[in-house]
Design a protein around this motif. Sequence first.
Motif, PDB file in Angstrom:
ATOM      1  N   ALA A  91       0.811  -1.206   0.000  1.00 16.54           N
ATOM      2  CA  ALA A  91       0.000   0.000   0.000  1.00 16.54           C
ATOM      3  C   ALA A  91       0.837   1.244   0.000  1.00 16.54           C
ATOM      4  N   ALA A  92       0.510   2.187  -0.886  1.00 13.56           N
ATOM      5  CA  ALA A  92       1.171   3.488  -0.868  1.00 13.56           C
ATOM      6  C   ALA A  92       0.448   4.362   0.131  1.00 13.56           C
ATOM      7  N   PRO A  93       1.084   5.336   0.719  1.00 18.58           N
ATOM      8  CA  PRO A  93       0.436   6.161   1.726  1.00 18.58           C
ATOM      9  C   PRO A  93      -0.732   6.948   1.165  1.00 18.58           C
ATOM     10  N   ALA A  94      -1.717   7.153   2.030  1.00 20.09           N
ATOM     11  CA  ALA A  94      -2.931   7.819   1.597  1.00 20.09           C
ATOM     12  C   ALA A  94      -2.679   9.227   1.131  1.00 20.09           C
ATOM     13  N   SER A 129       7.333  -6.864 -17.359  1.00 21.64           N
ATOM     14  CA  SER A 129       6.308  -7.733 -17.931  1.00 21.64           C
ATOM     15  C   SER A 129       5.179  -8.025 -16.951  1.00 21.64           C
ATOM     16  N   THR A 130       5.493  -8.091 -15.681  1.00 21.38           N
ATOM     17  CA  THR A 130       4.467  -8.387 -14.676  1.00 21.38           C
ATOM     18  C   THR A 130       3.958  -7.131 -13.982  1.00 21.38           C
ATOM     19  N   GLY A 131       4.686  -6.026 -14.149  1.00 20.86           N
ATOM     20  CA  GLY A 131       4.393  -4.823 -13.369  1.00 20.86           C
ATOM     21  C   GLY A 131       5.258  -4.807 -12.122  1.00 20.86           C
ATOM     22  N   PHE A 132       5.278  -3.675 -11.452  1.00 19.12           N
ATOM     23  CA  PHE A 132       6.073  -3.537 -10.236  1.00 19.12           C
ATOM     24  C   PHE A 132       5.213  -3.098  -9.057  1.00 19.12           C
ATOM     25  N   ASP A 133       5.567  -3.591  -7.884  1.00 21.68           N
ATOM     26  CA  ASP A 133       5.119  -2.912  -6.678  1.00 21.68           C
ATOM     27  C   ASP A 133       6.293  -2.073  -6.201  1.00 21.68           C
ATOM     28  N   GLY A 178       3.580   3.338  -7.366  1.00 25.16           N
ATOM     29  CA  GLY A 178       2.549   3.610  -6.374  1.00 25.16           C
ATOM     30  C   GLY A 178       1.194   3.072  -6.788  1.00 25.16           C
ATOM     31  N   SER A 179       0.474   2.454  -5.858  1.00 20.93           N
ATOM     32  CA  SER A 179      -0.857   1.939  -6.163  1.00 20.93           C
ATOM     33  C   SER A 179      -1.828   3.065  -6.467  1.00 20.93           C
ATOM     34  N   SER A 180      -1.645   4.222  -5.849  1.00 20.12           N
ATOM     35  CA  SER A 180      -2.549   5.353  -6.097  1.00 20.12           C
ATOM     36  C   SER A 180      -2.363   5.919  -7.503  1.00 20.12           C
ATOM     37  N   LYS A 181      -1.125   5.891  -8.007  1.00 23.14           N
ATOM     38  CA  LYS A 181      -0.857   6.359  -9.366  1.00 23.14           C
ATOM     39  C   LYS A 181      -1.154   5.277 -10.395  1.00 23.14           C
ATOM     40  N   GLY A 182      -1.032   4.038  -9.993  1.00 25.80           N
ATOM     41  CA  GLY A 182      -1.310   2.914 -10.877  1.00 25.80           C
ATOM     42  C   GLY A 182      -0.170   2.534 -11.794  1.00 25.80           C
TER      43      GLY A 182
END
Length: 276
Positions: A47-50, A191-195, A255-259
Motif C-alpha cells: 500500500a502506498a500512503p494515503a 512484464s508483470t508490473g512492479f510494486d 505507487g498503487s494510487s498512481k497505478g
Amino acid sequence: MAKHSTHRVPGRATYGATRLAFRGLGGAAMLGTVVIGSAFAAQSATAAPAAETAAPAEISAVAPAHPVATANQLTADGGTLYEGVRGDRVATLQTMLNTHGADLEVDGSFGPLTLAAVLDYQESNGLQVDGRVGPETRGSLNGGSAEVSASAGTAVATSSEESSSSSGQAILDAARSQIGVHYSWGGESASTGFDCSGLTQYAYAQAGIDLPRTSSAQASAGTQISQSEAQVGDLVVWPGHIGIYAGDNTVVDAGSSKGSVSERTIWGDPTFVTYR
C-alpha cells in the motif's frame, strides 16, 4: 544487510529519503559502479500512503547534437537512449560502439545506423535486443572500467574507485527506464508490473546491488540519513512504501494510487536510507 557488487536493414554497422549505504574496505561508504566512459558515468509493501499527491516531475531535455562528451554530462542527464534522441550522450554511445567494431559517424544523432549498431551489439553480447540503451547495455559496452573521450574517439582506463554518485545515477536511470509500467502487487518486472519494493530491488540490481524484497527489510538493511544528506539513488521510505530519490525533492516509485511507475514530488515526511 545484503550486499554484492559495488556497484542488424541495409547499411547497418556490424561487429562481433533516509539513504541505505554499504561500506567498502577501510570503512568508506560506496555504491557499486555502473558507467560508460566519460559520458556514461552513468517495490514490497502493498500500500502506498494515503497522502500521495503531486504530478510526476518532467525529465530534462536531451542536449544538442555535435557535442564533446564530458564525464558529468551523462551523469546529470541520465536515462535510456533510443532512436530519435540527439545529444552528447548519443555521441559517446557512437564512440563506444565504434570501439566495439561499428563504423558510425559520431554526430550525436541516434538514427537508423546507430539503431542497427545497437541491435547487433545486443544480439552479439546476449543482451535484450530492443535497440534501447539502458543500464544493462551501457554496462556491457563499458565493461565496467572504460572512460570514453567522444572528441578523441578513444577509450582509456578509469580508476577502480568511481564516486558513489555514478552508481546512484545508474540506479535512478534504471528506475526511470520503467516509468509508465503498471503497478502490480508483488510485481518485480516490466512484464508483470512492479510494486514499490519490486521496483527498488530491480533498479538497485542494475547497479550490482542486491536488496531484500520487502520495503521494511530494504529500509532496515541500509543506513538512515537526513534529507539534506540524500543523494540521487538513495531510498525514500514511508510506512509501507518505498521509492528512489531523484533529487530536487522528487521520487521515482511504483505507487498503487498512481497505478504505475512515475516520477513525482515527495510528499509527507519520509525518511531517507542509503546503501553507499
